[in-house]
Design a protein around this motif. Structure first.
Motif, PDB file in Angstrom:
ATOM      1  N   MET A 152      43.281 -58.581  12.212  1.00 49.81           N
ATOM      2  CA  MET A 152      43.799 -57.144  12.024  1.00 49.81           C
ATOM      3  C   MET A 152      44.572 -57.166  13.450  1.00 49.81           C
ATOM      4  N   ARG A 153      45.723 -56.481  13.416  1.00 48.68           N
ATOM      5  CA  ARG A 153      46.384 -56.098  14.523  1.00 48.68           C
ATOM      6  C   ARG A 153      45.831 -54.693  15.437  1.00 48.68           C
ATOM      7  N   ALA A 154      45.719 -55.056  16.770  1.00 50.10           N
ATOM      8  CA  ALA A 154      45.058 -53.824  17.486  1.00 50.10           C
ATOM      9  C   ALA A 154      46.017 -53.873  18.836  1.00 50.10           C
ATOM     10  N   VAL A 155      45.695 -52.762  19.332  1.00 52.38           N
ATOM     11  CA  VAL A 155      46.437 -52.552  20.775  1.00 52.38           C
ATOM     12  C   VAL A 155      45.216 -52.333  21.727  1.00 52.38           C
ATOM     13  N   GLU A 156      45.139 -52.929  22.892  1.00 55.56           N
ATOM     14  CA  GLU A 156      44.030 -52.989  23.636  1.00 55.56           C
ATOM     15  C   GLU A 156      44.881 -53.140  25.209  1.00 55.56           C
ATOM     16  N   TYR A 157      43.721 -52.468  26.180  1.00 55.06           N
ATOM     17  CA  TYR A 157      44.001 -52.810  27.476  1.00 55.06           C
ATOM     18  C   TYR A 157      42.695 -53.219  28.218  1.00 55.06           C
ATOM     19  N   SER A 158      42.768 -54.226  29.043  1.00 51.64           N
ATOM     20  CA  SER A 158      41.494 -54.951  29.789  1.00 51.64           C
ATOM     21  C   SER A 158      41.836 -54.746  31.269  1.00 51.64           C
ATOM     22  N   VAL A 159      42.648 -53.702  31.700  1.00 54.99           N
ATOM     23  CA  VAL A 159      42.979 -53.469  32.880  1.00 54.99           C
ATOM     24  C   VAL A 159      43.647 -52.477  33.227  1.00 54.99           C
ATOM     25  N   THR A 160      43.361 -51.166  33.981  1.00 54.16           N
ATOM     26  CA  THR A 160      44.148 -49.892  34.063  1.00 54.16           C
ATOM     27  C   THR A 160      45.395 -50.179  34.712  1.00 54.16           C
ATOM     28  N   GLY A 161      46.256 -49.207  34.371  1.00 50.94           N
ATOM     29  CA  GLY A 161      47.592 -49.356  34.905  1.00 50.94           C
ATOM     30  C   GLY A 161      48.583 -48.692  34.170  1.00 50.94           C
ATOM     31  N   GLU A 162      49.835 -49.081  34.291  1.00 55.02           N
ATOM     32  CA  GLU A 162      51.120 -48.565  33.602  1.00 55.02           C
ATOM     33  C   GLU A 162      50.916 -48.906  32.034  1.00 55.02           C
ATOM     34  N   PRO A 163      51.863 -48.258  31.386  1.00 56.10           N
ATOM     35  CA  PRO A 163      51.797 -48.705  29.884  1.00 56.10           C
ATOM     36  C   PRO A 163      51.958 -49.975  29.624  1.00 56.10           C
ATOM     37  N   GLU A 164      52.389 -50.799  30.390  1.00 59.24           N
ATOM     38  CA  GLU A 164      52.752 -52.339  30.232  1.00 59.24           C
ATOM     39  C   GLU A 164      51.393 -53.061  30.024  1.00 59.24           C
ATOM     40  N   VAL A 165      50.047 -52.371  30.327  1.00 57.64           N
ATOM     41  CA  VAL A 165      48.771 -53.121  30.488  1.00 57.64           C
ATOM     42  C   VAL A 165      48.543 -52.950  28.945  1.00 57.64           C
ATOM     43  N   LEU A 166      49.165 -52.446  28.088  1.00 53.51           N
ATOM     44  CA  LEU A 166      48.785 -52.342  26.625  1.00 53.51           C
ATOM     45  C   LEU A 166      49.266 -53.467  26.117  1.00 53.51           C
ATOM     46  N   SER A 167      48.541 -54.404  25.253  1.00 47.47           N
ATOM     47  CA  SER A 167      49.034 -55.332  24.557  1.00 47.47           C
ATOM     48  C   SER A 167      48.608 -55.378  23.131  1.00 47.47           C
ATOM     49  N   LEU A 168      49.358 -55.897  22.242  1.00 45.78           N
ATOM     50  CA  LEU A 168      49.000 -56.196  20.872  1.00 45.78           C
ATOM     51  C   LEU A 168      48.312 -57.573  20.717  1.00 45.78           C
ATOM     52  N   VAL A 169      47.133 -57.601  19.953  1.00 45.03           N
ATOM     53  CA  VAL A 169      46.227 -58.661  20.071  1.00 45.03           C
ATOM     54  C   VAL A 169      45.870 -58.644  18.460  1.00 45.03           C
ATOM     55  N   GLU A 170      45.202 -59.766  18.011  1.00 49.88           N
ATOM     56  CA  GLU A 170      44.650 -60.039  16.877  1.00 49.88           C
ATOM     57  C   GLU A 170      43.177 -59.676  16.966  1.00 49.88           C
ATOM     58  N   ARG A 171      42.376 -59.024  16.164  1.00 48.76           N
ATOM     59  CA  ARG A 171      41.119 -58.750  16.264  1.00 48.76           C
ATOM     60  C   ARG A 171      40.446 -59.225  15.260  1.00 48.76           C
ATOM     61  N   PRO A 172      39.063 -59.533  15.018  1.00 52.79           N
ATOM     62  CA  PRO A 172      38.577 -59.660  13.740  1.00 52.79           C
ATOM     63  C   PRO A 172      38.397 -58.206  12.984  1.00 52.79           C
ATOM     64  N   LEU A 173      38.317 -58.436  11.824  1.00 53.20           N
ATOM     65  CA  LEU A 173      38.263 -57.019  10.818  1.00 53.20           C
ATOM     66  C   LEU A 173      36.805 -56.576  11.097  1.00 53.20           C
ATOM     67  N   PRO A 174      36.573 -55.351  11.614  1.00 50.63           N
ATOM     68  CA  PRO A 174      35.273 -54.799  12.244  1.00 50.63           C
ATOM     69  C   PRO A 174      34.338 -54.400  11.039  1.00 50.63           C
ATOM     70  N   GLU A 175      33.147 -54.497  10.888  1.00 56.30           N
ATOM     71  CA  GLU A 175      32.138 -54.288   9.952  1.00 56.30           C
ATOM     72  C   GLU A 175      31.479 -52.868  10.274  1.00 56.30           C
ATOM     73  N   PRO A 176      31.285 -51.503   9.419  1.00 59.62           N
ATOM     74  CA  PRO A 176      30.848 -50.573   9.971  1.00 59.62           C
ATOM     75  C   PRO A 176      29.261 -50.835  10.003  1.00 59.62           C
ATOM     76  N   GLY A 177      28.526 -50.230  10.880  1.00 55.05           N
ATOM     77  CA  GLY A 177      27.192 -50.313  11.140  1.00 55.05           C
ATOM     78  C   GLY A 177      26.432 -48.990  10.220  1.00 55.05           C
ATOM     79  N   PRO A 178      25.269 -48.863  10.304  1.00 54.17           N
ATOM     80  CA  PRO A 178      24.469 -47.777   9.913  1.00 54.17           C
ATOM     81  C   PRO A 178      25.267 -46.326  10.338  1.00 54.17           C
ATOM     82  N   GLY A 179      25.318 -45.594   9.561  1.00 52.15           N
ATOM     83  CA  GLY A 179      26.151 -44.288  10.037  1.00 52.15           C
ATOM     84  C   GLY A 179      27.361 -44.305  10.245  1.00 52.15           C
ATOM     85  N   GLU A 180      28.291 -45.282   9.930  1.00 50.31           N
ATOM     86  CA  GLU A 180      29.700 -45.627  10.462  1.00 50.31           C
ATOM     87  C   GLU A 180      30.447 -45.722   9.273  1.00 50.31           C
ATOM     88  N   VAL A 181      31.874 -45.449   9.584  1.00 49.84           N
ATOM     89  CA  VAL A 181      32.663 -45.686   8.409  1.00 49.84           C
ATOM     90  C   VAL A 181      34.070 -46.753   8.816  1.00 49.84           C
TER      91      VAL A 181
END
Length: 341
Positions: free
Chosen positions: A1-30
């Motif tokens: 799935m597509r996700a936006v993330e940042y791995s360092v603080t700073g200007e808006p340019e630190v945001l990047s679009l990446v591919e992440r695995p589809l997460p699974e909900p744990g107990p008590g989650e949706v």
């Protein structure tokens, strides 16, 4: 799935679009299939932090607010939630992978609220931080109601500073739904039109009018509650227009880094200065606020868009950095990321 993330603080340019695995909900989650992600000032302030260039590990998916459809549930959560439309609050708070700037977000089940069919995904993504903040501001006055709804603020006068902002707009709408008389201040005729569309009874242009004189003419005994965005600038003004046992609810400090508290003018009428941050506000209040905001949505008492005084600015997920820059730059209205069309 597509996700936006940042791995360092700073200007808006630190945001990047990446591919992440589809997460699974744990107990008590949706798991929620996100349609809209709302951007708030706290989102870009968290991303920028106090210093640029500080590593963020694990990377953070930003944005607290959003709306979508429950896609899967974890152990202990009712299966009946799957397929229901919801709005989300505080998705990213203390949760690096929980932000709504991604196609699927896993959050605790208590962080989703049913979104009725009468409400759009746009509205759902606008509710969290602004409307909960506004609710808190309107319910901290001495002897004031702890709940909002028709009649709860009848006979009371509310002054909303900055009625064209997202929290200001929410405060106007919730106060009018609760039958308060609402006065608001704005900085231009254009913003005055927005505040009037939100439902303000009286609009004062503080750059062209004497606010204290105008408010005192409208409310000779003073206002009961002030929803304040700029205390460093407005502290003396606020003290001059408060009614006995009134309150100033401060949720931001636009235009200043500190404030001089008017002690004597506040002490004589026994007024309250209440500082508001929804992320660590009392749990008992939060439960009431979620119920009240949901009731307002069901009553069709809160709206978004030009007709409601809150213009919407849409960006794609690929434009998340531009969306953050728009909020940081003071965009008038509400910035949304369209995760799905």
């Amino acid at each position: 799935m597509r996700a936006v993330e940042y791995s360092v603080t700073g200007e808006p340019e630190v945001l990047s679009l990446v591919e992440r695995p589809l997460p699974e909900p744990g107990p008590g989650e949706v798991r929620v299939r996100i349609h809209r992600s709302g951007v708030n000032p706290t989102d870009w302030k968290s991303r920028r932090s106090d210093r640029s260039g500080v590593a963020v590990d694990p990377p953070q998916v930003p944005n607290q607010d959003g709306s979508g459809v429950v896609d899967a549930v974890g152990q202990g959560v009712e299966e009946a939630l799957v397929g229901l439309r919801v709005w989300i609050w505080e998705a990213a708070h203390l949760r690096p992978s929980g932000g709504t700037a991604q196609e699927y977000a896993v959050v605790p089940a208590r962080h989703v609220v049913l979104l009725p069919d009468v409400a759009s995904f746009d509205l759902g993504a606008c509710l969290g931080v602004p409307f909960l903040t506004a609710h808190r501001c309107l319910t901290v006055t001495e002897d004031g109601p702890t709940r909002l709804g028709p009649g709860t603020l009848e006979g009371r006068t509310v002054l909303v500073a900055g009625g064209a902002g997202a929290v200001g707009n929410a405060a106007i709408q919730l106060a009018r739904w609760s039958d308060a008389t609402v006065i608001t201040t704005v900085s231009s005729p254009e913003k005055g039109h927005l505040a009037a569309r939100a439902g303000a009874d009286h609009v004062i242009d503080y750059k062209r009018e004497d606010v204290v004189a105008e408010v005192r003419a409208l409310a000779p005994h003073g206002v009961n509650t002030i929803v304040e965005v700029s205390p460093a600038v407005n502290a003396a003004l606020d003290a001059a227009v408060l009614a006995r046992h009134g309150s100033v609810a401060v949720y931001a400090n636009d235009g200043g880094s500190g404030m001089e508290l008017p002690v004597r003018p506040s002490m004589v009428p026994n007024v309250r200065w209440q500082f508001v941050l929804v992320y660590n506000a009392p749990d008992a209040w939060r439960a009431r606020a979620l119920e009240d905001v949901s009731a307002a949505v069901l009553d069709e008492a809160v709206r978004v868009g030009d007709d409601a005084g809150l213009p919407l600015h849409h960006y794609s997920l690929e434009q998340a950095a531009e969306a953050h820059a728009a909020v940081e730059g003071g965009a008038v209205g509400k910035v949304l990321v369209d995760v799905r069309p």
